[in-house]
Design a protein around this motif. Structure first.
Motif, PDB file in Angstrom:
ATOM      1  N   TRP A   3      -3.985  -2.403  -6.134  1.00 10.22           N
ATOM      2  CA  TRP A   3      -2.552  -2.690  -6.133  1.00 10.22           C
ATOM      3  C   TRP A   3      -2.090  -3.193  -7.500  1.00 10.22           C
ATOM      4  CZ3 TRP A   3       2.027  -1.839  -4.455  1.00 10.22           C
ATOM      5  CH2 TRP A   3       3.060  -2.778  -4.533  1.00 10.22           C
ATOM      6  N   THR A  22      -1.561  -0.367  -9.841  1.00 14.88           N
ATOM      7  CA  THR A  22      -0.640   0.704  -9.448  1.00 14.88           C
ATOM      8  C   THR A  22       0.733   0.558 -10.092  1.00 14.88           C
ATOM      9  OG1 THR A  22      -1.718   0.836  -7.309  1.00 14.88           O
ATOM     10  CG2 THR A  22       0.464   1.774  -7.434  1.00 14.88           C
ATOM     11  N   PRO A  23       1.279   1.640 -10.668  1.00 14.79           N
ATOM     12  CA  PRO A  23       2.665   1.569 -11.144  1.00 14.79           C
ATOM     13  C   PRO A  23       3.583   1.386  -9.939  1.00 14.79           C
ATOM     14  CG  PRO A  23       1.567   3.533 -11.981  1.00 14.79           C
ATOM     15  CD  PRO A  23       0.685   2.964 -10.920  1.00 14.79           C
ATOM     16  N   ILE A  59       3.103  13.772   3.032  1.00 18.39           N
ATOM     17  CA  ILE A  59       2.866  12.729   2.038  1.00 18.39           C
ATOM     18  C   ILE A  59       1.395  12.349   2.002  1.00 18.39           C
ATOM     19  CG2 ILE A  59       3.324  10.308   1.449  1.00 18.39           C
ATOM     20  CD1 ILE A  59       6.169  10.695   2.537  1.00 18.39           C
ATOM     21  N   ARG A  74      -1.164  14.519   0.156  1.00 19.21           N
ATOM     22  CA  ARG A  74      -1.080  14.402  -1.302  1.00 19.21           C
ATOM     23  C   ARG A  74      -1.532  13.035  -1.793  1.00 19.21           C
ATOM     24  NH1 ARG A  74       3.068  17.700   0.462  1.00 19.21           N
ATOM     25  NH2 ARG A  74       3.127  19.674  -0.648  1.00 19.21           N
ATOM     26  N   LEU A  75      -1.185  12.030  -1.029  1.00 24.89           N
ATOM     27  CA  LEU A  75      -1.496  10.663  -1.420  1.00 24.89           C
ATOM     28  C   LEU A  75      -2.999  10.377  -1.453  1.00 24.89           C
ATOM     29  CD1 LEU A  75       0.510   8.470  -2.151  1.00 24.89           C
ATOM     30  CD2 LEU A  75       0.283   7.560   0.144  1.00 24.89           C
ATOM     31  N   GLU A 119      -4.816  10.572  -4.782  1.00 23.89           N
ATOM     32  CA  GLU A 119      -4.641   9.414  -5.652  1.00 23.89           C
ATOM     33  C   GLU A 119      -5.528   8.266  -5.167  1.00 23.89           C
ATOM     34  OE1 GLU A 119      -0.572   8.318  -6.264  1.00 23.89           O
ATOM     35  OE2 GLU A 119      -1.127   6.320  -6.973  1.00 23.89           O
ATOM     36  N   MET A 153      -2.671  -0.874  -1.516  1.00 26.41           N
ATOM     37  CA  MET A 153      -2.399  -0.297  -2.826  1.00 26.41           C
ATOM     38  C   MET A 153      -1.161   0.592  -2.856  1.00 26.41           C
ATOM     39  SD  MET A 153      -5.421   2.495  -3.419  1.00 26.41           S
ATOM     40  CE  MET A 153      -4.811   3.466  -4.776  1.00 26.41           C
ATOM     41  N   PHE A 154      -0.717   1.045  -1.700  1.00 24.46           N
ATOM     42  CA  PHE A 154       0.473   1.898  -1.703  1.00 24.46           C
ATOM     43  C   PHE A 154       1.737   1.181  -1.223  1.00 24.46           C
ATOM     44  CE2 PHE A 154      -1.349   5.562  -3.329  1.00 24.46           C
ATOM     45  CZ  PHE A 154      -2.528   5.895  -2.679  1.00 24.46           C
ATOM     46  N   LEU A 155       1.578   0.310  -0.227  1.00 26.37           N
ATOM     47  CA  LEU A 155       2.746  -0.383   0.295  1.00 26.37           C
ATOM     48  C   LEU A 155       2.826  -1.832  -0.150  1.00 26.37           C
ATOM     49  CD1 LEU A 155       2.989   0.946   3.967  1.00 26.37           C
ATOM     50  CD2 LEU A 155       4.289   1.657   1.965  1.00 26.37           C
TER      51      LEU A 155
END
Lengths: 171, 158
Positions: B14, B17-18, B57, B60-61, B64, B91-93
């Motif tokens: 996280w 992560t940008p 989503i 594709r996610l 990463e 790391m995504f949310l």
């Protein structure tokens, strides 16, 4: 602008692209074969995406400085957009603001964050995607300005990728 | 992988992560859900569209995730659950989920998201009580897992 919570950039981008797909594949309306219907369909999609952007922009400024900005001069509102809103949406401020002091403003961003991923691709799909992204962004700006008390028309032009210029015309 | 090391991996991922503004994310999702509700007369259809969207989503996610999370393959479904909850969600949310309610065969579990970034400032009117507002998340998990299990099949790992 408040909103300390963050999410991954990639997730937002993928969500945005899916929102565009939803707009393109919306039921209703005849997907005709001839050019006229195709163009009408394209405009319909454009309108849907812009409308989604409007909702986002309108609500985005709701909790921020609306109170202290309402009733202010359009130039102050546009400056707020160029600084605070741009920062919240694109992690940078707009690069340059021009105005004719008669209700027309041009907001320039030489490195528009949302177009970064497209690079300099000129294939049909990338061009369509760039259009969706800009329609969405224009909607956001128009929605934000509406909630700040300014009725406007907003359109965008790509000035040598990834530079974009947004023209705001006060109604 | 113990829950705590999964947590640490999540935090590290996280941090790297940008990120974008969470409100922008929530509002974009909300604007889209609103459109779907207007387009489809049946709420079930909307739920299905949200899941399908999540699937697109997720597939594709996951690339990463595999590239950035830096984790070895999961040893078993229990570990998969922990990794999804503590690493992927984190790391995504930005928020980790909790793994709960395992069934007796250990083939199914629940993910509890106490703090849902999608639902920030969202109020569902009564007539939408059958709407699974965050159904996109189910699709994301399904899509991601499907990609991973496909990969595993092709590598002959079963």
């Amino acid at each position: 602008m408040a909103g300390e919570r963050a999410v991954a950039e990639s997730v937002f981008e993928l969500l945005m692209f899916e929102a565009f797909r939803v707009a393109r594949e919306a039921p209703g309306g005849d997907g005709g074969e001839d050019g006229a219907s195709a163009e009408a369909r394209r405009m319909e999609v454009k309108g849907r995406i812009e409308a989604m952007g409007f909702d986002v922009g309108y609500r985005k400024v709701e909790r921020s400085a609306t109170e202290k900005l309402l009733g202010r001069h359009p130039l102050e509102l546009i400056k707020f957009i160029c600084k605070d809103l741009w920062l919240a949406l694109f992690q940078k401020q707009a690069d340059r603001l021009q105005t004719n002091h008669r209700g027309m403003f041009v907001l320039n961003d030489g490195n528009f964050t949302w177009l970064k991923r497209l690079g300099h691709r000129t294939d049909e799909k990338s061009v369509a995607m760039a259009e969706h992204i800009l329609d969405f962004a224009c909607g956001i700006l128009r929605g934000a300005l509406t909630n700040l008390g300014l009725s406007t028309a907003v359109y965008a032009e790509i000035k040598e990728l990834p530079g974009v210029s947004f023209t705001v015309k006060v109604k | 992988m113990a829950s705590r090391s999964a947590q640490r991996a999540g935090d590290v991922a996280w941090a790297r992560t940008p990120k974008v503004n969470g409100e922008l994310f929530a509002l974009t999702y909300g604007a889209m859900v609103k459109r779907l509700v207007e387009d489809y007369t049946e709420i079930d259809e909307v739920n299905e569209q949200l899941e399908k969207m999540g699937y697109n989503i997720g597939i594709r996610l996951v690339d990463e995730f595999l590239a950035k999370a830096g984790l070895p393959p999961c040893q078993g479904f229990q570990e998969t659950a922990e990794v999804i909850a503590k690493v992927a969600f984190r790391m995504f949310l930005g928020v980790a989920a909790d793994v709960t309610s395992w069934n007796s065969e250990a083939t199914a579990f629940s993910l509890l998201l106490a703090d849902n970034p999608l639902a920030e400032f969202v109020e569902l009117p009564r007539q939408y009580k059958t709407l699974c507002y965050s159904n996109v998340l189910c699709g994301v998990v399904r899509g991601a897992l499907e990609m991973v299990s496909e990969e595993m099949r092709s590598l002959g790992l079963g």
